[in-house]
Design an enzyme around this catalytic site. Structure first.
Site, PDB file in Angstrom:
ATOM      1  N   GLN A  13       0.849  -1.193   0.000  1.00  9.24           N
ATOM      2  CA  GLN A  13       0.000   0.000   0.000  1.00  9.24           C
ATOM      3  C   GLN A  13       0.884   1.242   0.000  1.00  9.24           C
ATOM      4  O   GLN A  13       1.899   1.284   0.689  1.00  9.24           O
ATOM      5  CB  GLN A  13      -0.913   0.008   1.227  1.00  9.24           C
ATOM      6  CG  GLN A  13      -1.871  -1.177   1.257  1.00  9.24           C
ATOM      7  CD  GLN A  13      -2.986  -1.017   2.289  1.00  9.24           C
ATOM      8  OE1 GLN A  13      -4.026  -0.453   2.002  1.00  9.24           O
ATOM      9  NE2 GLN A  13      -2.768  -1.536   3.493  1.00  9.24           N
ATOM     10  N   SER A  93       4.930  -5.681   3.216  1.00 10.48           N
ATOM     11  CA  SER A  93       3.610  -5.622   3.839  1.00 10.48           C
ATOM     12  C   SER A  93       2.579  -6.315   2.936  1.00 10.48           C
ATOM     13  O   SER A  93       2.692  -7.505   2.669  1.00 10.48           O
ATOM     14  CB  SER A  93       3.248  -4.173   4.158  1.00 10.48           C
ATOM     15  OG  SER A  93       2.049  -4.106   4.888  1.00 10.48           O
ATOM     16  N   LEU A  94       1.600  -5.589   2.424  1.00  7.04           N
ATOM     17  CA  LEU A  94       0.607  -6.190   1.520  1.00  7.04           C
ATOM     18  C   LEU A  94       1.283  -6.913   0.353  1.00  7.04           C
ATOM     19  O   LEU A  94       0.798  -7.942  -0.123  1.00  7.04           O
ATOM     20  CB  LEU A  94      -0.335  -5.106   0.987  1.00  7.04           C
ATOM     21  CG  LEU A  94      -1.299  -5.553  -0.117  1.00  7.04           C
ATOM     22  CD1 LEU A  94      -2.327  -6.552   0.406  1.00  7.04           C
ATOM     23  CD2 LEU A  94      -1.986  -4.349  -0.757  1.00  7.04           C
ATOM     24  N   ARG A 118      -8.644  -9.551   4.145  1.00 10.63           N
ATOM     25  CA  ARG A 118      -7.678  -8.804   4.971  1.00 10.63           C
ATOM     26  C   ARG A 118      -8.026  -7.316   4.957  1.00 10.63           C
ATOM     27  O   ARG A 118      -8.035  -6.649   5.992  1.00 10.63           O
ATOM     28  CB  ARG A 118      -6.265  -9.049   4.423  1.00 10.63           C
ATOM     29  CG  ARG A 118      -5.114  -8.444   5.223  1.00 10.63           C
ATOM     30  CD  ARG A 118      -3.799  -8.827   4.533  1.00 10.63           C
ATOM     31  NE  ARG A 118      -2.593  -8.363   5.228  1.00 10.63           N
ATOM     32  CZ  ARG A 118      -1.991  -7.209   4.998  1.00 10.63           C
ATOM     33  NH1 ARG A 118      -2.465  -6.373   4.088  1.00 10.63           N
ATOM     34  NH2 ARG A 118      -0.894  -6.872   5.660  1.00 10.63           N
ATOM     35  N   HIS A 201       0.018  -2.491  11.071  1.00 12.99           N
ATOM     36  CA  HIS A 201       1.134  -3.188  11.749  1.00 12.99           C
ATOM     37  C   HIS A 201       1.281  -2.748  13.214  1.00 12.99           C
ATOM     38  O   HIS A 201       2.391  -2.606  13.718  1.00 12.99           O
ATOM     39  CB  HIS A 201       2.451  -3.008  10.979  1.00 12.99           C
ATOM     40  CG  HIS A 201       2.399  -3.637   9.617  1.00 12.99           C
ATOM     41  ND1 HIS A 201       2.421  -4.998   9.429  1.00 12.99           N
ATOM     42  CD2 HIS A 201       2.255  -3.090   8.385  1.00 12.99           C
ATOM     43  CE1 HIS A 201       2.299  -5.246   8.134  1.00 12.99           C
ATOM     44  NE2 HIS A 201       2.201  -4.110   7.482  1.00 12.99           N
ATOM     45  N   GLN A 250       1.338 -11.267  10.596  1.00  8.85           N
ATOM     46  CA  GLN A 250       1.897 -10.160   9.810  1.00  8.85           C
ATOM     47  C   GLN A 250       1.080  -8.872   9.922  1.00  8.85           C
ATOM     48  O   GLN A 250       1.630  -7.784   9.945  1.00  8.85           O
ATOM     49  CB  GLN A 250       2.018 -10.618   8.344  1.00  8.85           C
ATOM     50  CG  GLN A 250       2.821  -9.694   7.463  1.00  8.85           C
ATOM     51  CD  GLN A 250       1.980  -9.104   6.345  1.00  8.85           C
ATOM     52  OE1 GLN A 250       0.840  -8.719   6.550  1.00  8.85           O
ATOM     53  NE2 GLN A 250       2.554  -9.033   5.160  1.00  8.85           N
TER      54      GLN A 250
END
Length: 313
Positions: A13, A93-94, A118, A201, A250
């Site tokens: 993202q 991340s993503l 998600r 996160h 995660q």
């Protein structure tokens, strides 16, 4: 460098832009097929959102997660068709979901179903537990951890991303971030608020983890065909059950990007290819990899960019 080890990296993202993927969708039937599948699975008009926006709608995490993931997969599909065989995958991340699909851990269909869920869960948690994120530059991780500890009295706050030696992202409640920012300045760093719709996160969205675990329990995870270095551990993992656990954690864990790149260098990866929109990860590589380490970095998100890169390879 013909036999150089290649790492393929997927952005997350923040790399989105209006018009992303346009050239692939216009010229590549396989790209259109992937996009059609993503629209069907997510239930969102992803082509329209990616091409025309509005940006506020595209940036909503519930839309952006399937949108970015399908863009990454479209680019990876084109690279794989060109015969490029990486030694490692990693995603920021993503972006890690692009790596899961590329390594054969989860099918593209189930990858898109997972990121859609998600996004939904993360949006739900962000609405219930509002917060934000700040990039802290010019300070080492130890200094940032100290600042986070000091700011905890004002609210929940944590280190979200360790992106490079002097770029750390912190995530948490606005009151805690407001305490952290002057402390960053005091220590000679700079705190830059990020345009995000939640405290990613961090423990503020940890409520998404149990429901996401339940969603993942229905999905088949396979051993990776090519090693993936994971955000949570900065290491590879071959056991599907362990990977499932890592991916559940995660959502609310620190992204250990600096360590991932250092591990790739330790494995003597010499070619880094960012597969997907923009050059965020390529920029981070420039901050992490020392000038005397022989390597080349590429990025593409159009057929023309891919052709130029293949020529250079």
């Amino acid at each position: 460098m013909a036999e150089a080890k290649i790492a393929v990296l997927f952005p997350g993202q923040g790399s989105q832009f209006l018009g992303m993927g346009k050239e692939f969708l216009e010229t590549d039937a396989d790209a259109r097929a992937l996009m059609g599948m993503a629209e069907k699975i997510s239930g969102f008009p992803l082509t329209r959102l990616c091409q025309d926006g509005p940006m506020e709608e595209l940036t909503r995490t519930v839309h952006l997660q399937p949108a970015m993931t399908v863009m990454n997969l479209i680019c990876w599909q084109a690279l794989a068709k060109a015969g490029v065989k990486p030694a490692f995958f990693a995603g920021h991340s993503l972006g890690e979901y692009g790596a899961l699909a590329a390594a054969g851990i989860v099918s593209p269909e189930e990858t898109l179903a997972l990121v859609t869920e998600r996004g939904r869960l993360m949006e739900r948690e962000a609405a219930a537990n509002p917060g934000g994120m700040q990039a802290v530059v010019k300070l080492p991780i130890e200094a940032v951890r100290g600042i986070v500890e000091s700011a905890k009295a004002a609210g929940k706050i944590t280190v979200a991303n360790h992106n490079s030696a002097e770029q750390v992202v912190i995530s948490g409640e606005e009151a805690a971030l407001a305490v952290a920012a002057p402390l960053v300045k005091e220590k000679g760093g700079k705190a830059i608020p990020l345009k995000v719709s939640g405290a990613w996160h961090s423990e503020l969205i940890a409520g998404a983890v149990p429901d996401f675990e339940a969603a993942m329990a229905k999905v088949t995870f396979n051993a990776p065909a090519t090693p993936v270095l994971f955000n949570v551990t900065a290491a590879s993992e071959s056991d599907p059950a362990a990977i499932r656990q890592i991916m559940a954690r995660q959502i609310a864990s620190t992204v250990r990007w600096l360590e991932i790149v250092e591990k790739l260098m330790a494995e003597e990866v010499r070619v880094f290819i960012e597969v997907g929109p923009k050059t965020v990860l390529t920029g981070l590589l420039g901050k992490i990899i020392p000038p005397d380490y022989e390597h080349r970095c590429f990025q593409f998100d159009t057929p023309e960019g891919l052709a130029k890169m293949l020529e250079a390879l």
